[in-house]
Design an enzyme around this catalytic site. Structure first.
Site, PDB file in Angstrom:
ATOM      1  N   ASP A  84       0.857  -1.187   0.000  1.00  0.00           N
ATOM      2  CA  ASP A  84       0.000   0.000   0.000  1.00  0.00           C
ATOM      3  C   ASP A  84       0.891   1.235   0.000  1.00  0.00           C
ATOM      4  OD1 ASP A  84      -2.969   0.983   0.494  1.00  0.00           O
ATOM      5  OD2 ASP A  84      -1.643   2.255   1.687  1.00  0.00           O
ATOM      6  N   GLU A  86       1.045   5.622   0.139  1.00  0.00           N
ATOM      7  CA  GLU A  86       0.431   6.947   0.292  1.00  0.00           C
ATOM      8  C   GLU A  86       1.196   7.884  -0.630  1.00  0.00           C
ATOM      9  OE1 GLU A  86      -2.284   7.350   1.926  1.00  0.00           O
ATOM     10  OE2 GLU A  86      -2.241   5.320   2.773  1.00  0.00           O
ATOM     11  N   HIS A 224      -5.802   5.173   6.101  1.00  0.00           N
ATOM     12  CA  HIS A 224      -5.052   5.999   5.142  1.00  0.00           C
ATOM     13  C   HIS A 224      -3.596   6.188   5.570  1.00  0.00           C
ATOM     14  CE1 HIS A 224      -8.547   6.870   2.712  1.00  0.00           C
ATOM     15  NE2 HIS A 224      -9.211   7.219   3.787  1.00  0.00           N
ATOM     16  N   ASP A 229      -3.041  -0.035   6.334  1.00  0.00           N
ATOM     17  CA  ASP A 229      -3.869  -0.385   5.175  1.00  0.00           C
ATOM     18  C   ASP A 229      -3.367  -1.662   4.508  1.00  0.00           C
ATOM     19  OD1 ASP A 229      -5.197   1.897   5.793  1.00  0.00           O
ATOM     20  OD2 ASP A 229      -4.900   2.912   3.867  1.00  0.00           O
TER      21      ASP A 229
END
Length: 530
Positions: A84, A86, A224, A229
């Site tokens: 994952d 960001e 988030h 996540d």
């Protein structure tokens, strides 16, 4: 660079045609048109191509598809790395990675984890700070994106990559890998969004990460941030793999097929088109029971068939045919025109459900005068055959009240000035609704007249290399101006080719000796126009 890309595409195709592995000698001979290629020389010739394309990899003395060995593993024996990211935005290149989290799933259990902040080399947008809680201060001293992605790939090793909405995360990762190494990731990629859509259809209306975490009751709540996540996605993955096993999935390849979006499911069938030649011809799509689904023609069979398995969508009926496609049959013919005529014959014979225009004589209609009115009928007349009943009905309304003199002019291809004058009067009187209806009727009438004028032009003037076309021309020549509905599609097709002949089709006077002399002397296809 383009030559190398073309060579890589061709090499991938050759490997796929041979089931995923191709000996280096055979690959070099096929790719470089060599009569013989010793193994050492062949590997040297192929080295740059294989190194530059992540789809390819070495498999002993052969070239293979990257990730093929992983795809063959049983589900429970494979290692998955769930990733994952960001980021500072949505578009790779303009936006940057600011955090990476990953967990390793082995034996269907969550194992090691990887986490790092990333210096995006830009100020964090306020919206990203609000969403993630990260600030510019948090990212000071973090590794660059190149270093962070390299560390992630070391952590992942040889594994199946997993992400929720994998297109987003893999877009950023591939951008970094291409920037650093000039190639893309070659590992199999499993998208839990598409897998959940397939396995939870009818049970879960939403497949967002938070919705699935709630549905499966994961111990980690998405927030988030990259690692939490990734952990939540890893737990969801384990649940989904269990459901996939209940569906009969046994290998990584099976679950990748379940998770494949429409484009990838269709793309996986591209092997059905392998071997198609770069020649004109017709093709038939058939299902597992041998039922004809779709019939088409092509100037270049290879290019046309390959086009069905790219990302662009087809008509809904063709999409449905591709979904159940089991095999493709093709026949090489002498020209695109011959292929067009054969296509019409096959459509009439096979009645494939995915063909938009079905060559069925019983659907043709004619116009016939009845008193002052013009009616649409199935009985043959000089005003027909017409392929569209709706168009015929509009044309009939336009011809209501026409005199025999006007109809005679119409049959010879002339227009009806009375209708144009009426349209002008309606427009000038601001009666726009009536004017629009009359405009549509005039347009339908003009299209009908254009098609009807094409029939005698093609029917009385065509002598083609194909026997069917020659028979149609002679029959039409003998029968006069009334045309059988069954011949209409062929005649209209011939007319199209006569108006704009392709390179292999020349037009000459209807002279048998000249046609034969040219066909024998130059090997060309001739059509005669009387």
């Amino acid at each position: 660079m383009q030559l190398r890309l073309d060579a890589a595409d061709r090499l991938v195709e050759l490997v796929e045609e041979q089931g995923g592995v191709l000996p280096v000698e055979e690959a070099a001979r096929s790719l470089f048109a060599l009569s013989r290629a010793p193994a050492g020389l062949a590997r040297d010739l192929l080295a740059d191509i294989v190194a530059a394309d992540s789809r390819l990899d070495w498999s002993g003395r052969s070239v293979g598809l990257a990730g093929s060995q992983l795809a063959a593993l049983p589900l429970e024996a494979a290692t998955y790395v769930v990733v994952d990211l960001e980021t500072t935005g949505l578009a790779p290149g303009r936006a940057r990675i600011c955090e990476i989290g990953a967990v390793r799933v082995r034996g269907l259990e969550l194992a090691a984890a990887f986490e790092t902040l990333v210096d995006p080399a830009m100020v964090l947008p306020a919206s990203i700070t609000a969403l993630t809680g990260l600030s510019d201060t948090d990212l000071q001293g973090a590794p660059s994106s190149g270093v962070a992605v390299a560390r992630l790939l070391d952590f992942a090793g040889d594994c199946v990559l997993v992400a929720h909405n994998a297109r987003f995360d893999l877009g950023f990762l591939n951008h970094e890998v291409e920037r650093l190494h000039g190639r893309r990731l070659g590992l199999p990629v499993l998208d839990t969004v598409w897998l959940a859509r397939r396995l939870l259809a009818g049970r879960a209306s939403r497949v967002g990460l938070a919705s699935l975490a709630h549905f499966f009751g994961t111990s980690t709540e998405p927030c988030h941030r990259a690692l939490p996540d990734a952990r939540a996605t890893g737990e969801i993955l384990v649940h989904l793999l269990g459901l996939a096993q209940e569906r009969g999935a046994r290998s990584v390849a099976d679950v990748l097929e379940l998770a494949a979006p429409r484009a990838r499911r269709v793309h996986a069938k591209r092997g059905l088109a392998f071997g198609a030649p770069e020649r004109p011809g017709v093709y038939v799509f058939r299902d597992v029971h041998g039922q004809a689904l779709y019939v088409g023609r092509a100037r270049n069979l290879r290019a046309r068939l390959r086009s069905y398995f790219r990302s662009e969508r087809q008509r809904p009926a063709v999409e449905a045919a591709l979904a159940v496609l089991d095999r493709i049959e093709w026949t090489i013919l002498g020209s695109e025109l011959e292929a067009g005529l054969e296509e019409l014959r096959l459509i009439r014979e096979l009645r494939p459900p995915a063909n938009a225009r079905s060559a069925r004589p019983d659907r043709y209609v004619y116009l016939r005068k009845r008193g002052d009115a013009m009616v649409v009928t199935s009985r043959p007349s000089e005003l027909g055959p017409i392929r569209s009943r709706r168009r015929a009905e509009r044309a009939a309304r336009a011809l209501a009240g026409s005199s025999e003199e006007e109809l005679a002019v119409l049959r010879s291809g002339g227009a009806l000035p009375r209708l144009r004058a009426r349209l002008r009067d309606l427009s000038e009187s601001l009666r726009y609704e009536e004017a629009a209806k009359l405009r549509d009727r005039i347009r339908a009438l003009e299209e009908v007249v254009r098609d009807l004028r094409t029939l005698p032009a093609a029917g009385t003037g065509a002598v083609l290399e194909v026997r069917a076309g020659l028979a149609i021309a002679r029959a039409a020549q003998a029968e006069g101006p009334t045309f059988d509905a069954e011949a209409a599609d062929e005649l209209l097709l011939v007319g199209t080719f006569l108006r704009r002949p392709p390179p292999e089709l020349a037009v000459s006077p209807l002279d048998e000796e000249r046609i034969l002399a040219v066909c024998i002397g130059k090997g060309r296809l001739w059509a005669g126009v009387a």
